[in-house]
Design an enzyme around this catalytic site. Structure first.
Site, PDB file in Angstrom:
ATOM      1  N   CYS A 170       0.839  -1.220   0.000  1.00 62.99           N
ATOM      2  CA  CYS A 170       0.000   0.000   0.000  1.00 62.99           C
ATOM      3  C   CYS A 170       0.865   1.258   0.000  1.00 62.99           C
ATOM      4  CB  CYS A 170      -0.932  -0.037   1.208  1.00 62.99           C
ATOM      5  SG  CYS A 170      -1.743   1.523   1.567  1.00 62.99           S
ATOM      6  N   CYS A 173       0.206   3.313   3.182  1.00 63.26           N
ATOM      7  CA  CYS A 173       0.796   2.663   4.358  1.00 63.26           C
ATOM      8  C   CYS A 173       2.292   2.944   4.451  1.00 63.26           C
ATOM      9  CB  CYS A 173       0.563   1.148   4.297  1.00 63.26           C
ATOM     10  SG  CYS A 173      -1.176   0.656   4.341  1.00 63.26           S
TER      11      CYS A 173
END
Length: 480
Positions: A170, A173
């Site tokens: 991600c 993230c």
């Protein structure tokens, strides 16, 4: 002055003396049959006079309701969280409205489509999020990695557990990771887990702990959840009760958020669960979805041109795993134009028995993505809309309604799956006009019935009488 004798000469109904007439059984029978026939035909004519007839025509749509059309919908998504569910509208004229919220309401639902609480307000999920600029610093991990084996243990060990659910692939993230670990180290120094023991910052890798993330209804990455000891107990329906953090993700904001959670513990330890009511918390902390489904209801005004209504997961600061997104849904209601009650349709059945048959054709229909279809499945509906207008005998509109046909299909997508409703309005409309019969036409037909039956009965009586007379003469052997 005209004499009575001359006036009598124009009498159409000259009388025969009663002594010159003869009654017969055959005549009596025919008279009874003729009278019954008159009554039967009169009843049929009277019923036809009272009945309403209509004519149906196809004309160019000359709508008086402007260039916009109201679209009402109520759709349940068992596997799409209200946290990220977004409604978009676009059309061929270039209109592109993303994440419409003004006329939309969302309610969390369970897998059985039952609501699990009041209206869901997602806070600032889709606003711009500040991630700071700490990527160049040396990364020292300070958060604790959790798994399904120790997750519940840690949650019940610390009064406050702030957990980052993430995926290594991600983008967001990876932006959060430096700030998250730095914040975890600062919180660890300020509130030592062994000496203080009030808070812990942890993380869960959702690519490794798929079931754990699914159990907590994680659909977007990263998802920062706050679990409070004693408040995350499950209710009778096994629903979690915790919060999501929607604020900035830089180190300073994260530390400030955690401090705001921890400090009130000394003041009111007996009221720990969900008691932080500071202004900062009210803006950045919202109750997390208790289930993984969402019911979206509301309305929109769309232009009367081909367009699309799309429901999907959307966020400007989260990533989604398209292979895990399930856009299965149940259409509780979908209609166009003004909402029309069933009572109104029932009242107009006398004019058009088929009216309203396709007003809400998709209602109560389920569109479920079966496992054998595979991931990344978009469910599309193609709607062709036709306007129907009913006019009374005076030309006034009794009702205007929009009916549609629907064809649905599934398609594999390389991008994030969506539920798409493609609508197209026909340039033609159906016009149903009431035709009322005049009273003079009714009287004329009644007179024709009476006169016609009387005349035909008279002819039949004459034929029958002559035939019987002839037969009598033959029996008597008369020669004529």
């Amino acid at each position: 002055m005209i004499s009575p004798r001359k006036l009598k000469s124009v009498d159409f109904y000259r009388k025969i003396p009663r002594d010159l007439t003869e009654a017969s059984l055959s005549g009596a029978g025919l008279s009874i049959v003729a009278a019954l026939s008159m009554l039967l035909l009169f009843g049929m004519e009277f019923s036809s006079y009272l009945a309403v007839s209509t004519t149906t025509s196809i004309v160019i749509d000359k709508s008086s309701d402007g260039d916009f059309l109201r679209m009402d919908f109520n759709i349940s998504f068992p596997s799409l969280s209200c946290e990220f569910a977004a409604v978009d509208v676009s059309d061929v004229l270039g209109t592109n409205r993303l994440n419409v919220t003004k006329t939309i309401r969302k309610f969390s639902i369970d897998s059985n489509l039952r609501p699990t609480g009041s209206e869901f307000h997602s806070g600032n999920v889709l606003s711009h999020v500040n991630h700071g600029d700490e990527s160049g610093e040396e990364l020292v991990e300070g958060s604790v990695s959790l798994s399904s084996r120790n997750f519940d243990t840690f949650l019940h060990q610390y009064p406050i557990s702030v957990v980052n659910f993430y995926a290594p692939w991600c983008y967001w993230c990876n932006l959060l990771k430096p700030s998250w670990e730095k914040a975890a180290n600062q919180i660890k120094e300020r509130y030592d887990p062994e000496m203080d023991g009030r808070v812990i910052l942890a993380k869960v890798d959702c690519t490794q702990e798929v079931d754990l993330c699914r159990r907590n209804h994680i659909q977007g990455y990263p998802s920062i959840r706050i679990f409070r000891k004693g408040s995350d107990l499950r209710d009778d329906n096994a629903h979690h009760d915790h919060e999501s953090y929607y604020g900035d993700r830089d180190t300073e904001s994260l530390v400030k958020m955690v401090i705001g959670l921890v400090e009130p513990i000394h003041l009111e330890p007996q009221k720990l669960a969900l008691e932080d009511k500071s202004d900062n918390a009210s803006k950045t902390l919202k109750k997390a979805p208790s289930t993984g489904g969402c019911r979206i209801e509301g309305y929109m005004r769309v232009k009367k041109v081909p367009g699309n209504l799309m429901v999907s997961a959307r966020s400007e600061s989260h990533s989604f795993d398209s292979s895990q997104m399930n856009m299965s849904h149940v259409v509780n209601h979908l209609s166009f134009g003004r909402r029309i009650t069933p009572e109104t349709f029932a009242d107009l059945k006398r004019l058009a028995p088929y009216l309203g048959g396709s007003y809400n054709r998709l209602d109560d229909r389920s569109f479920i993505n079966q496992h054998d279809i595979g991931p990344n499945v978009t469910i599309e509906h193609y709607l062709q809309i036709v306007k129907t207008e009913v006019l009374n005998s005076n030309g006034h509109a009794l009702i205007e309604e929009y009916e549609y046909t629907a064809h649905s299909s599934v398609a594999h997508s390389y991008y994030l799956p969506v539920a798409k409703f493609h609508f197209e309005l026909s340039p033609m409309q159906v016009l149903i006009t009431e035709n009322s019969k005049s009273f003079s036409h009714f009287i004329t037909n009644v007179c024709a019935i009476i006169g016609g039956v009387f005349t035909v009965a008279g002819i039949l009586d004459s034929i029958l009488h002559q035939t019987m007379t002839l037969m009598k003469k033959i029996e008597l052997g008369k020669n004529f």
